[in-house]
Design an enzyme around this catalytic site. Structure first.
Site, PDB file in Angstrom:
ATOM      1  N   HIS A  46      27.567  18.723  66.755  1.00 40.83           N
ATOM      2  CA  HIS A  46      27.174  20.105  66.494  1.00 40.83           C
ATOM      3  C   HIS A  46      27.259  20.915  67.790  1.00 40.83           C
ATOM      4  O   HIS A  46      27.561  20.371  68.857  1.00 40.83           O
ATOM      5  CB  HIS A  46      25.822  20.196  65.795  1.00 40.83           C
TER       6      HIS A  46
ATOM      7  N   HIS B  25      25.534  19.678  70.987  1.00 40.26           N
ATOM      8  CA  HIS B  25      26.259  18.659  71.761  1.00 40.26           C
ATOM      9  C   HIS B  25      27.374  19.326  72.573  1.00 40.26           C
ATOM     10  O   HIS B  25      27.631  18.970  73.717  1.00 40.26           O
ATOM     11  CB  HIS B  25      26.918  17.622  70.843  1.00 40.26           C
TER      12      HIS B  25
ATOM     13  N   CYS C 235       9.885   5.960  66.824  1.00 36.53           N
ATOM     14  CA  CYS C 235      10.675   6.959  66.084  1.00 36.53           C
ATOM     15  C   CYS C 235      12.144   6.539  66.171  1.00 36.53           C
ATOM     16  O   CYS C 235      12.702   6.487  67.277  1.00 36.53           O
ATOM     17  CB  CYS C 235      10.500   8.367  66.660  1.00 36.53           C
TER      18      CYS C 235
ATOM     19  N   CYS D 207      14.623   9.186  67.645  1.00 37.50           N
ATOM     20  CA  CYS D 207      14.604   9.271  69.121  1.00 37.50           C
ATOM     21  C   CYS D 207      14.962   7.930  69.747  1.00 37.50           C
ATOM     22  O   CYS D 207      15.243   7.866  70.930  1.00 37.50           O
ATOM     23  CB  CYS D 207      13.219   9.632  69.638  1.00 37.50           C
TER      24      CYS D 207
ATOM     25  N   CYS E 189       6.447  12.574  64.878  1.00 34.04           N
ATOM     26  CA  CYS E 189       7.275  12.695  66.084  1.00 34.04           C
ATOM     27  C   CYS E 189       7.372  14.174  66.465  1.00 34.04           C
ATOM     28  O   CYS E 189       7.693  15.003  65.612  1.00 34.04           O
ATOM     29  CB  CYS E 189       8.678  12.122  65.815  1.00 34.04           C
TER      30      CYS E 189
ATOM     31  N   HIS F 176      11.278  15.242  65.825  1.00 31.57           N
ATOM     32  CA  HIS F 176      11.888  15.152  64.488  1.00 31.57           C
ATOM     33  C   HIS F 176      10.918  15.433  63.349  1.00 31.57           C
ATOM     34  O   HIS F 176      11.324  15.552  62.207  1.00 31.57           O
ATOM     35  CB  HIS F 176      12.548  13.779  64.311  1.00 31.57           C
TER      36      HIS F 176
ATOM     37  N   LYS G 257      15.266  24.053  67.080  1.00 34.65           N
ATOM     38  CA  LYS G 257      16.276  23.199  67.702  1.00 34.65           C
ATOM     39  C   LYS G 257      17.264  22.742  66.631  1.00 34.65           C
ATOM     40  O   LYS G 257      16.869  22.392  65.528  1.00 34.65           O
ATOM     41  CB  LYS G 257      15.626  21.967  68.340  1.00 34.65           C
TER      42      LYS G 257
ATOM     43  N   LYS H 200      20.494  17.355  63.091  1.00 35.32           N
ATOM     44  CA  LYS H 200      20.849  16.855  61.767  1.00 35.32           C
ATOM     45  C   LYS H 200      19.581  16.702  60.932  1.00 35.32           C
ATOM     46  O   LYS H 200      19.537  17.080  59.763  1.00 35.32           O
ATOM     47  CB  LYS H 200      21.563  15.508  61.941  1.00 35.32           C
TER      48      LYS H 200
HETATM   49  N1  MSP Z   1      22.386   9.122  72.908  1.00 35.42           N
HETATM   50  C1  MSP Z   1      21.378   9.826  73.588  1.00 35.42           C
HETATM   51  C2  MSP Z   1      21.778  10.100  75.025  1.00 35.42           C
HETATM   52  C3  MSP Z   1      22.116   8.896  75.836  1.00 35.42           C
HETATM   53  S1  MSP Z   1      22.625   9.338  77.435  1.00 35.42           S
HETATM   54  C4  MSP Z   1      22.706   7.929  78.275  1.00 35.42           C
HETATM   55  C5  MSP Z   1      21.113  11.169  72.891  1.00 35.42           C
HETATM   56  N2  MSP Z   1      22.071  11.572  72.053  1.00 35.42           N
HETATM   57  S2  MSP Z   1      22.006  12.927  71.199  1.00 35.42           S
HETATM   58  O1  MSP Z   1      23.212  12.949  70.434  1.00 35.42           O
HETATM   59  O2  MSP Z   1      20.782  13.020  70.502  1.00 35.42           O
HETATM   60  O3  MSP Z   1      22.029  14.088  72.243  1.00 35.42           O
HETATM   61  C6  MSP Z   1      23.069  14.200  73.181  1.00 35.42           C
HETATM   62  C7  MSP Z   1      22.842  15.369  74.105  1.00 35.42           C
HETATM   63  O4  MSP Z   1      22.919  16.579  73.341  1.00 35.42           O
HETATM   64  C8  MSP Z   1      21.461  15.353  74.765  1.00 35.42           C
HETATM   65  O5  MSP Z   1      21.556  15.752  76.110  1.00 35.42           O
HETATM   66  C9  MSP Z   1      20.682  16.369  73.969  1.00 35.42           C
HETATM   67  O6  MSP Z   1      19.668  16.990  74.693  1.00 35.42           O
HETATM   68  C10 MSP Z   1      21.785  17.354  73.631  1.00 35.42           C
HETATM   69  N3  MSP Z   1      21.439  18.144  72.484  1.00 35.42           N
HETATM   70  C11 MSP Z   1      21.214  17.707  71.213  1.00 35.42           C
HETATM   71  N4  MSP Z   1      20.847  18.780  70.463  1.00 35.42           N
HETATM   72  C12 MSP Z   1      20.833  19.896  71.230  1.00 35.42           C
HETATM   73  C13 MSP Z   1      20.590  21.246  71.018  1.00 35.42           C
HETATM   74  N5  MSP Z   1      20.250  21.714  69.850  1.00 35.42           N
HETATM   75  N6  MSP Z   1      20.752  22.088  72.065  1.00 35.42           N
HETATM   76  C14 MSP Z   1      21.171  21.664  73.289  1.00 35.42           C
HETATM   77  N7  MSP Z   1      21.402  20.394  73.520  1.00 35.42           N
HETATM   78  C15 MSP Z   1      21.181  19.475  72.531  1.00 35.42           C
HETATM   79  O7  MSP Z   1      20.109  11.768  73.159  1.00 35.42           O
END
Ligand code: MSP
Length: 480
Positions: free
Chosen positions: A19, A22, A129, A132, A146, A149, A293, A296
């Site tokens: 999304h 990411h 969780c 997380c 959590c 979430h 935030k 999914k």
């Molecule tokens: N897999 C772990 C990270 C492991 S790093 C060794 C994880 N994955 S995640 O898919 O949940 O998130 C990946 C990155 O995207 C994280 O830095 C997270 O903060 C960022 N984001 C996820 N959703 C976000 C927003 N809505 N806004 C900005 N960044 C976001 O955590």
């Protein structure tokens, strides 16, 4: 000493499609990689990103989709690499935690930590969780749920192997205080320091009940805790295809939900293995949709591909970094994208390039001195200021400073009445046009990290001789 810059992002969970949250982080890292490539040379920069593919979260998502695990991870990982490609994000490696070299690095590093005496066996009971992939102490839950979430954590009691994080908290605290391990912005640094002051428990580095993971080398009944597996990607990915090792990282870019893992647990793993700490952890905020935030589990995700297909990669990159100050949270929407596209990109930059080149073609043609105009004006002061903003992760102010130049240039066109000037005083028209083209050239150069496609189009166009009218950079969006 020649400078080098090794930058990483968090690796994304592939339980669902990418999304825009990411994408945000990957775009920022790509901007920094391009910025330092221009400064030090492309071969002095390494940019690593990738996917986090093990653990119960992925196992459950695959089971729910009815697709076999390997196939599921291949499909979703491909969606991430496709999205980054669409956005012109160009990492040196897209690491997958299922890659063979990563599995080997995890095994070797954990054996090293155990040999160094920092691992012991114990039992743990706590609230977990799955979204997380972490345990929560009761005090951190909100109404028993959590905090991220808003789901009920599971009570898990199990036998695990533990890492003696507590042995390293003093050293980590000192490194952060002395800025040997920098944390940006300062609010996040203070948060981590206060967590360290409260004392930090040892963490379980293995899971007996998770099958989808790397077996622990000395106890194959257990798999490596997915966070430990994931963090080690930075060391695996530090090795390039020529065998050169880029560790330590200059910059880990991550979101604020995972700062504890990167600023406490990761340094503890590295210290236990006898490896140097990263130089800096840069923590961005959340992109929100309607104030929430994006995730999914909340169900308010925006697919970056939809926006790219409609507005182009440059416009999406522009919106993400212009709209929200990097360390802060901020709301994004298609409405905002459309407003910035029309106002700042099409009417601002696009219109400037089109007006100036149209007049230059008509009235200067072969008299336009393409080589000379590049040196026509001195923008070194502005360049320095913009570079300082980028180097300090203030992308939104860097862009606003670049746009000041676009605004000034458009104002010159209006105030000088360029189209009349061409008829009344060709000599002055030529002077002003050369100046404007030099300014556009400067703008295009500064924009390269942010808007690589448009920047290249402008620079290529201005290098042509004789000068001709440019095609619209940001065409009108139909059906919007
Ligand atoms: N897999 C772990 C990270 C492991 S790093 C060794 C994880 N994955 S995640 O898919 O949940 O998130 C990946 C990155 O995207 C994280 O830095 C997270 O903060 C960022 N984001 C996820 N959703 C976000 C927003 N809505 N806004 C900005 N960044 C976001 O955590």
């Amino acid at each position: 000493m020649t400078e080098k810059f090794f930058i990483t992002t968090a690796i994304d969970y592939i339980n669902a499609k990418p999304h825009i949250g990411h994408a945000y982080e990957k775009v920022a890292a790509d901007v920094l990689a391009r910025f330092y490539s221009a400064k030090y040379g492309r071969d002095r920069v390494r940019f690593l990103t990738g996917t986090d593919e093990h653990g119960s979260k992925i196992e459950k998502a695959a089971a729910a989709s009815g697709v076999a695990l390997k196939e599921f991870t291949d499909q979703t990982a491909a969606q991430f690499s496709f999205a980054w490609d669409q956005l012109n994000i160009q990492p040196d490696r897209l690491i997958r935690t299922t890659d063979a070299d990563h599995i080997k690095t995890v095994e070797d590093l954990l054996i090293k930590i155990k040999d160094n005496g920092y691992v012991y066996e114990g039992e743990y009971s706590g609230l977990y969780c799955v979204s997380c992939e972490t345990f929560y102490p009761e005090k951190d839950l909100i109404d028993g749920l959590c905090p991220i979430h808003k789901t009920k954590p599971e009570l898990v009691t199990e036998k695990n192997w533990f890492l003696k994080v507590s042995e390293f908290t003093g050293k980590i605290k000192e490194s952060i205080e002395k800025d040997e391990l920098k944390i940006w912005p300062v609010e996040r640094k203070n948060e981590i320091l206060s967590l360290l002051e409260q004392g930090f428990n040892d963490i379980a580095i293995s899971r007996p009940n998770v099958k989808w993971g790397i077996p622990l080398p000395w106890d194959k009944e257990q798999t490596v805790y997915v966070w430990v597996d994931a963090l080690i990607n930075y060391v695996t990915g530090a090795k390039d295809e020529n065998g050169k090792d880029w560790w330590p990282a200059n910059c880990h870019i991550i979101g604020k939900d995972i700062s504890k893992f990167h600023c406490i647990i990761w340094p503890a793993i590295l210290l236990a293995a006898g490896l140097p700490l990263p130089k800096e952890v840069v923590v961005h905020g959340y992109l929100t949709v309607g104030g929430e935030k994006m995730s999914k589990s909340i169900g308010n995700v925006i697919d970056p591909n939809d926006w790219v297909a409609k507005y182009g990669a440059d416009a999406v990159r522009y919106l993400l970094l212009r709209e929200v100050a990097f360390g802060d949270d901020g709301d994004v929407s298609e409405e905002k994208l459309k407003t910035r596209y029309e106002g700042e990109l099409a009417n601002g930059l696009g219109n400037l390039v089109s007006r100036v080149t149209t007049l230059a073609e008509k009235y200067l043609g072969g008299k336009y001195e393409s080589q000379k105009n590049i040196f026509y004006c001195d923008f070194s002061k502005e360049k320095k200021e913009i570079e300082a903003e980028i180097a300090n992760f203030r992308f939104h102010t860097a862009l606003s400073k670049i746009w000041e130049q676009v605004i000034i240039a458009n104002k010159i066109v209006d105030e000088k009445k360029l189209w009349d000037l061409a008829k009344s005083d060709l000599a002055e028209f030529s002077d002003v046009s050369h100046h404007l083209i030099a300014r556009i050239y400067f703008v295009a150069e500064q924009l390269e990290p942010f808007l690589p496609e448009s920047s290249l189009k402008i620079l290529d166009h201005l290098k042509k001789y004789p000068i001709i009218k440019a095609e619209p950079l940001f065409p009108r969006i139909l059906n919007s």
